[in-house]
Design a protein around this motif. Sequence first.
Motif, mmCIF file in Angstrom:
data_model
loop_
_atom_site.group_PDB
_atom_site.id
_atom_site.type_symbol
_atom_site.label_atom_id
_atom_site.label_comp_id
_atom_site.label_asym_id
_atom_site.label_seq_id
_atom_site.Cartn_x
_atom_site.Cartn_y
_atom_site.Cartn_z
ATOM 1 N N GLU A 1 20.635 11.656 29.073
ATOM 2 C CA GLU A 1 19.789 11.448 27.902
ATOM 3 C C GLU A 1 20.494 10.545 26.881
ATOM 4 O O GLU A 1 19.877 9.656 26.283
ATOM 5 C CB GLU A 1 19.446 12.794 27.256
ATOM 6 N N ARG A 2 21.788 10.771 26.700
ATOM 7 C CA ARG A 2 22.546 9.970 25.734
ATOM 8 C C ARG A 2 22.663 8.512 26.209
ATOM 9 O O ARG A 2 22.575 7.582 25.399
ATOM 10 C CB ARG A 2 23.931 10.578 25.542
ATOM 11 N N VAL A 3 22.836 8.329 27.514
ATOM 12 C CA VAL A 3 22.890 6.972 28.068
ATOM 13 C C VAL A 3 21.559 6.271 27.835
ATOM 14 O O VAL A 3 21.510 5.118 27.379
ATOM 15 C CB VAL A 3 23.218 7.010 29.582
ATOM 16 N N ARG A 4 20.482 6.963 28.139
ATOM 17 C CA ARG A 4 19.154 6.379 27.955
ATOM 18 C C ARG A 4 18.914 6.026 26.490
ATOM 19 O O ARG A 4 18.410 4.937 26.172
ATOM 20 C CB ARG A 4 18.078 7.346 28.455
ATOM 21 N N ASN A 5 19.283 6.923 25.585
ATOM 22 C CA ASN A 5 19.079 6.666 24.157
ATOM 23 C C ASN A 5 19.903 5.468 23.685
ATOM 24 O O ASN A 5 19.440 4.671 22.861
ATOM 25 C CB ASN A 5 19.445 7.903 23.340
ATOM 26 N N ALA A 6 21.137 5.354 24.212
ATOM 27 C CA ALA A 6 21.985 4.217 23.842
ATOM 28 C C ALA A 6 21.368 2.904 24.307
ATOM 29 O O ALA A 6 21.404 1.885 23.594
ATOM 30 C CB ALA A 6 23.385 4.384 24.433
ATOM 31 N N LEU A 7 20.787 2.923 25.501
ATOM 32 C CA LEU A 7 20.146 1.713 26.021
ATOM 33 C C LEU A 7 18.880 1.374 25.243
ATOM 34 O O LEU A 7 18.608 0.204 24.951
ATOM 35 C CB LEU A 7 19.838 1.888 27.513
ATOM 36 N N GLU A 8 18.107 2.377 24.880
ATOM 37 C CA GLU A 8 16.912 2.133 24.061
ATOM 38 C C GLU A 8 17.308 1.550 22.697
ATOM 39 O O GLU A 8 16.652 0.626 22.187
ATOM 40 C CB GLU A 8 16.102 3.423 23.868
ATOM 41 N N LYS A 9 18.365 2.084 22.115
ATOM 42 C CA LYS A 9 18.837 1.558 20.831
ATOM 43 C C LYS A 9 19.264 0.101 20.963
ATOM 44 O O LYS A 9 18.959 -0.738 20.116
ATOM 45 C CB LYS A 9 20.010 2.411 20.322
ATOM 46 N N ASN A 10 19.957 -0.204 22.061
ATOM 47 C CA ASN A 10 20.380 -1.582 22.300
ATOM 48 C C ASN A 10 19.176 -2.506 22.473
ATOM 49 O O ASN A 10 19.143 -3.622 21.922
ATOM 50 C CB ASN A 10 21.280 -1.639 23.530
ATOM 51 N N LEU A 11 18.170 -2.069 23.209
ATOM 52 C CA LEU A 11 16.975 -2.886 23.402
ATOM 53 C C LEU A 11 16.259 -3.139 22.080
ATOM 54 O O LEU A 11 15.733 -4.235 21.851
ATOM 55 C CB LEU A 11 16.030 -2.209 24.399
ATOM 56 N N MET B 1 17.740 -3.348 19.193
ATOM 57 C CA MET B 1 18.568 -4.310 18.448
ATOM 58 C C MET B 1 18.383 -5.737 18.968
ATOM 59 O O MET B 1 18.581 -6.696 18.228
ATOM 60 C CB MET B 1 20.035 -3.906 18.538
ATOM 61 N N VAL B 2 17.979 -5.865 20.227
ATOM 62 C CA VAL B 2 17.757 -7.194 20.798
ATOM 63 C C VAL B 2 16.319 -7.660 20.593
ATOM 64 O O VAL B 2 16.077 -8.824 20.261
ATOM 65 C CB VAL B 2 18.109 -7.198 22.305
ATOM 66 N N PHE B 3 15.347 -6.749 20.756
ATOM 67 C CA PHE B 3 13.939 -7.155 20.813
ATOM 68 C C PHE B 3 13.078 -6.643 19.656
ATOM 69 O O PHE B 3 11.855 -6.771 19.726
ATOM 70 C CB PHE B 3 13.311 -6.655 22.122
ATOM 71 N N SER B 4 13.662 -6.090 18.633
ATOM 72 C CA SER B 4 12.872 -5.504 17.547
ATOM 73 C C SER B 4 11.792 -6.467 17.038
ATOM 74 O O SER B 4 12.012 -7.672 16.926
ATOM 75 C CB SER B 4 13.781 -5.111 16.382
ATOM 76 N N ARG B 5 10.643 -5.901 16.727
ATOM 77 C CA ARG B 5 9.556 -6.719 16.163
ATOM 78 C C ARG B 5 9.929 -7.244 14.782
ATOM 79 O O ARG B 5 9.414 -8.275 14.353
ATOM 80 C CB ARG B 5 8.284 -5.883 16.073
ATOM 81 N N ASP B 6 10.775 -6.519 14.093
ATOM 82 C CA ASP B 6 11.269 -6.951 12.778
ATOM 83 C C ASP B 6 12.553 -7.746 12.999
ATOM 84 O O ASP B 6 13.565 -7.167 13.406
ATOM 85 C CB ASP B 6 11.541 -5.728 11.897
ATOM 86 N N PRO B 7 12.546 -9.057 12.745
ATOM 87 C CA PRO B 7 13.753 -9.849 12.983
ATOM 88 C C PRO B 7 14.990 -9.296 12.281
ATOM 89 O O PRO B 7 16.101 -9.441 12.789
ATOM 90 C CB PRO B 7 13.382 -11.235 12.444
ATOM 91 N N GLY C 1 12.086 2.759 21.311
ATOM 92 C CA GLY C 1 12.314 4.026 21.988
ATOM 93 C C GLY C 1 11.476 4.232 23.230
ATOM 94 O O GLY C 1 11.614 5.253 23.923
ATOM 95 N N ASN C 2 10.604 3.274 23.551
ATOM 96 C CA ASN C 2 9.699 3.430 24.697
ATOM 97 C C ASN C 2 9.679 2.196 25.599
ATOM 98 O O ASN C 2 8.675 1.910 26.249
ATOM 99 C CB ASN C 2 8.276 3.707 24.204
ATOM 100 N N ARG C 3 10.789 1.497 25.660
ATOM 101 C CA ARG C 3 10.829 0.270 26.460
ATOM 102 C C ARG C 3 11.238 0.509 27.915
ATOM 103 O O ARG C 3 10.762 -0.167 28.807
ATOM 104 C CB ARG C 3 11.783 -0.736 25.803
#
Length: 476
Positions: free
Chosen positions: A365-375, A377-383, A408-410
């Motif tokens: 779960e922590r790995v998944r959350n870390a990856l979602e957070k990273n995604l 930071m890369v793809f946020s709709r807010d620049p 959180g849902n990518r």
Amino acid sequence: MTKLTIIQQNDTHGSLDLHHELFWQDNKPELRKTGGFPRIAKYVKDLKSQNENLLFLDGGDLFHGTLPLVASKGEAILPSLKKIGLDGWVPGNWDFAYGKEQLSSLVEALPFPTVACNVRDAKTNESFMKPFVIKELDGVKVGIIGLTYPYVDETMPESFSKGLAFSRGVDETRACVEELKGQVDLVVLLSHMGLPLDVELATFVDDIDIVLSGHSHDRVEEAITVNDTLIVQAGSSASFLGKLDITLEGGRIEDYRYELVPIDESLPVDEEMAGIIADIIEPYSNERGNIIGNTESILHRMTLNEAPMDQLITDAYLHAYDSDVAFSHGWRYGTPVPAGDITEYDLHTIIPTNPEVFTIEMTGERVRNALEKNLEMVFSRDPFKQKGGYILRSSGLFMSFKPYNPEGNRIQKLLVGGQEIDLKKKYKIAGAGKQLFKGAEADKTYHGVHAIDVIKQYLLEKGTFKADGEPRILST
């Protein structure tokens, strides 16, 4: 009518001499020799001899990125900067790598001004750099505002920002523009925020004429126009210059022509600068001649999801520590290494921070959350929430994701070792440095070994590296 030329370089990252650069040709990567300060110095010097209304500006990440710079905490590059002809610069996030005092020392040694409106001394609350400078040329006054990377304290190791306070810089930029009104004919924002943030900023701060963007390593070939603001960026690694020719009429830009100039082998060399660069590099001749392995693949870092250069790093971590997964930060810098010999100097270009290797146990779960957070930071709709480089690099992992999905849902599919991730299971993770999994320091076990030594040992045992051609991180 007044004519002005602005030359831009950004994100040189210590690429002082001719090196390989990646281009796309016939649907595949191709390397060409480009770049270096000797050709840049000659190009700018020749233009200045023809046109005194010329400004040469640097967009940051000037003091970090290759072995001579990192080993000397930036000081090795100073002799070249005193001769290259710059008229000003803004620090990038990596220019804070050696701490507040060392950056101040480097700045004091420069013959041109440093500008940044959005970083303050944490104790005094005074601006750490000049917010802007005014350059008076023949018939035109130019206000140059500096805007450094706003998230040094959030995304970089703690030592980078100690004693400093950073802000997004929107209010500060707007205040600088207001102060410059009536004083100058042209307002230039010299930024190290990254192209998405700079475009967004230009939508709600009026009266900026030009944004010289940096940080995101974008090769902008045609100027972007937003809210009557021209926005350009000139790649990275001293491989390109941006050349913006402007015609001013009645205090407004009447016409412009922009060109992204490749600094290729066809351009002449400034002999004095070539001698200076040779002196800077000479102490590292042993590292440049020390072959420590071989690669069948071009090692590059030019792709967003995963890249061969980083696969070498994470494969080495995974091999050394018998882990389930290995991660490395998604850096942008690092000039390509062609197929063939890999030298010790190359490794210091691939991973100049040479971080200490750690292992950490993390639940699925922590790995998944870390990856979602990273995604995010890369793809946020807010620049302004885009705080990553590229996607976290990994070995032992398969991930498919939808970049346009909500935060959180990518992630659509996540496998470790070919098996669906178990959110409750603990996995052994290998990585290196404080920039990776920042905030989890208490859980990391550092092993007293640094990344370059781990990669050396891996190459010694494997002999030849070949990147896996099968994609493991898929945007779907």
